[in-house]
Design an enzyme around this catalytic site. Structure first.
Site, PDB file in Angstrom:
ATOM      1  NE  ARG A  86      -3.656   2.654   1.088  1.00 44.39           N
ATOM      2  CZ  ARG A  86      -4.688   2.950   1.858  1.00 44.39           C
ATOM      3  NH1 ARG A  86      -5.189   2.053   2.670  1.00 44.39           N
ATOM      4  NH2 ARG A  86      -5.230   4.135   1.795  1.00 44.39           N
ATOM      5  NE  ARG A  97      -7.755   2.705  -1.332  1.00 46.80           N
ATOM      6  CZ  ARG A  97      -8.805   3.368  -0.883  1.00 46.80           C
ATOM      7  NH1 ARG A  97      -9.271   3.143   0.292  1.00 46.80           N
ATOM      8  NH2 ARG A  97      -9.386   4.286  -1.589  1.00 46.80           N
ATOM      9  CG  ASP A 100      -8.562   0.850   2.887  1.00 47.26           C
ATOM     10  OD1 ASP A 100      -7.758   1.350   3.686  1.00 47.26           O
ATOM     11  OD2 ASP A 100      -9.754   1.205   2.818  1.00 47.26           O
ATOM     12  CG  ASP A 146     -10.801   1.373   6.615  1.00 50.00           C
ATOM     13  OD1 ASP A 146      -9.671   1.861   6.741  1.00 50.00           O
ATOM     14  OD2 ASP A 146     -11.587   1.687   5.694  1.00 50.00           O
TER      15      ASP A 146
END
Length: 163
Positions: free
Chosen positions: A85, A94, A97, A99
């Site tokens: 990344r 990307r 990712d 989260d």
């Protein structure tokens, strides 16, 4: 590793071999964060925030961990970096990712981390896979279940289950 905390992570990839990247991310999370207790199907989704980029593959996983929230954040950022990344632009394309959506029912707003994730309720690519594995999970800030948040969501992006 003792695992007293239940967290939800959102995984997304729109560059390279997206399925392989998600698999590597899950493997690293299992090795370094905790036990993956459930995982949603993988969904192909339209980009959110910045439309001119390839479609994403997205997934939500539930992980049992003994780690503190800031430590989870540090490790998932390390995993993102190790998987390639590079942060060029907000919401841009990307390789990976990751989260942190929820950490138990913790409400946190620090310089580095906000919990629950502040845009979770606005994103079908988070809500649809979350509802698949935890429809009755209650957002501790909004006091709504995942299913209720999905029903209220105004996002109109296309989210299609692929596996």
């Amino acid at each position: 590793m003792a695992s007293a905390n239940s967290i939800f992570l959102s995984l997304g990839s729109n560059l390279g071999d997206r399925q392989a990247v998600l698999a590597l991310a899950r493997e690293q999370i299992a090795n370094r964060v905790g036990i993956i207790s459930s995982e949603s199907s993988v969904y192909e989704t339209e980009p959110w925030g910045l439309a001119d980029q390839p479609a994403f593959l997205n997934q939500v996983i539930r992980v049992e961990t003994a780690l503190a929230p800031e430590e989870v954040l540090r490790i998932i950022l390390d995993i993102e970096h190790e998987l390639g990344r590079v942060r060029y632009e907000r919401w841009g394309a990307r390789v990976i990712d990751i989260d942190l959506l929820y950490y138990n029912a913790l409400l946190l707003n620090s310089a580095r981390l906000t919990l629950p994730h502040p845009r979770l309720q606005d994103r079908l690519f988070n809500l649809i896979p979350l509802v698949e594995i935890a429809p009755d999970y209650i957002n501790p800030l909004l006091k709504k279940t995942s299913l209720e948040l999905l029903q209220m969501c105004t996002d109109n992006g296309v989210v299609s289950k692929i596996s």
